[in-house]
Design an enzyme around this catalytic site. Structure first.
Site, PDB file in Angstrom:
ATOM      1  N   ASP A 103       0.837  -1.187   0.000  1.00 19.47           N
ATOM      2  CA  ASP A 103       0.000   0.000   0.000  1.00 19.47           C
ATOM      3  C   ASP A 103       0.880   1.248   0.000  1.00 19.47           C
ATOM      4  OD1 ASP A 103      -2.321  -1.495   0.078  1.00 19.47           O
ATOM      5  OD2 ASP A 103      -2.513  -1.399   2.264  1.00 19.47           O
ATOM      6  N   TYR A 112       5.792  -9.141   8.227  1.00 16.16           N
ATOM      7  CA  TYR A 112       5.364  -7.758   8.401  1.00 16.16           C
ATOM      8  C   TYR A 112       5.420  -7.368   9.873  1.00 16.16           C
ATOM      9  CZ  TYR A 112       3.228  -8.466   3.784  1.00 16.16           C
ATOM     10  OH  TYR A 112       3.015  -8.755   2.451  1.00 16.16           O
ATOM     11  N   ASP A 136      -7.389   1.210   7.739  1.00 20.91           N
ATOM     12  CA  ASP A 136      -6.116   1.846   8.092  1.00 20.91           C
ATOM     13  C   ASP A 136      -6.369   3.306   8.455  1.00 20.91           C
ATOM     14  OD1 ASP A 136      -6.410   3.265   5.699  1.00 20.91           O
ATOM     15  OD2 ASP A 136      -4.867   2.146   4.641  1.00 20.91           O
ATOM     16  N   ARG A 171      -4.332  -5.300   6.930  1.00 18.29           N
ATOM     17  CA  ARG A 171      -5.482  -4.497   7.369  1.00 18.29           C
ATOM     18  C   ARG A 171      -6.656  -5.372   7.806  1.00 18.29           C
ATOM     19  NH1 ARG A 171      -7.195  -1.184   2.705  1.00 18.29           N
ATOM     20  NH2 ARG A 171      -5.948  -2.604   1.414  1.00 18.29           N
TER      21      ARG A 171
END
Length: 301
Positions: free
Chosen positions: A47, A75, A89, A181
């Site tokens: 993103d 991550y 987000d 997310r």
């Protein structure tokens, strides 16, 4: 005869430590321009506000992109507890709030349901296609979609920090197609308090690590010079998760023409996917059958 591509005929991987802001496509275009490369692509979208490893494939290395896309990735991300947003987000609008703040033990206890083979519904604002149109385009117009759940393998999900009552930092290792997310959204729902992602960084992707990546500032500084060339990793790095077999000279010649070729293998099973090399250079990827590799992808020498 097709028109010849402009730029240098170079192949390999350039690893970028992506900053927050640009899209993954913008980074690819920047690298392609900086390297004056004929062809470029990336292995796994980040993103715009996400940071971390973005592996850029150049030339023949683009043929190995699927093997990085399918590899495990790690991550680190921070979630805001007590708020849900329409994008899952911090870029979105707050759509629900809660005064509840779970303690560390409650968070750790809830993480177990997100480990292993899980079903995950993508965010409304995602690149998933609905009747040929990206979900985020429909979401921008106010449409709420019933997106189908997708399988995701989560190798590990742990709480690593608790900066304050409103925030928690986690690390996740997962397979292809994971949405951090969605993990934040669903964890917030499981905890009964809502949650969304406020910061996201991809630490590694397959064999590539963010700590080894160049910044965009470095790329721009060395752009259109040969100073970037030493940072180009061989395309074979993209095949790190596949077993390697070695070609006979005759086998290499046949493989380069797209035909099954004889290879030397010891621990490869019949029907297993692997890659064939000659003098350490990738010749083809394919399926091993009775002493021969049946190619699915062939690399130009």
């Amino acid at each position: 005869m097709g028109r010849k591509r402009k730029g240098r005929d170079i192949s390999g991987w350039l690893i970028i430590d992506k900053p927050a802001g640009p899209t993954s496509t913008a980074v690819v275009n920047k690298v392609r321009w900086a390297m004056n490369a004929q062809k470029a692509g990336h292995a796994g979208t980040l993103d715009p506000e996400a940071t971390g490893v973005l592996a850029i494939a150049l030339g023949e290395a683009t043929k190995t992109v699927p093997y990085i896309t399918d590899a495990l990735k790690s991550y680190a991300f921070t979630i805001r507890l007590g708020q849900a947003t329409n994008t899952d987000d911090a870029e979105g609008e707050v759509i629900a709030e809660s005064d509840k703040r779970p303690d560390d033990e409650a968070i750790k206890a809830a993480l177990g349901r997100f480990i292993g083979e899980i079903q995950q519904v993508p965010p409304q604002f995602s690149a998933v296609k609905i009747d040929g149109e990206r979900a985020y385009k429909r979401a921008r117009s106010g449409e709420e979609m019933d997106l189908a759940a997708r399988p995701l393998w989560v190798e590990e999900l742990v709480l690593t920090d608790r900066p304050d009552a409103d925030h928690a930092t986690l690390e996740m290792t997962c397979g292809k197609g994971g949405y951090v997310r969605s993990i934040a959204r669903d964890l917030g729902a499981a905890l009964g308090c809502h949650a969304h992602v406020t910061a996201l960084r991809r630490l590694w992707s397959g064999p590539f690590d963010a700590s080894d990546g160049l910044s965009l500032a470095q790329v721009e500084e060395m752009a259109r010079t040969d100073r970037l060339d030493p940072y180009l990793l061989p395309l074979e790095r993209g095949l790190a998760d596949l077993p390697e077999v070695r070609c006979t000279p005759e086998g290499a010649a046949r493989l380069r023409n797209g035909n099954p070729g004889m290879v030397l293998a010891s621990d490869i099973e019949y029907g297993e996917e692997c890659w064939a090399s000659e003098d350490g250079k990738a010749v083809a990827v394919g399926i091993y059958k009775a002493g021969e590799l049946h190619p699915s992808r062939v690399f130009n020498a």
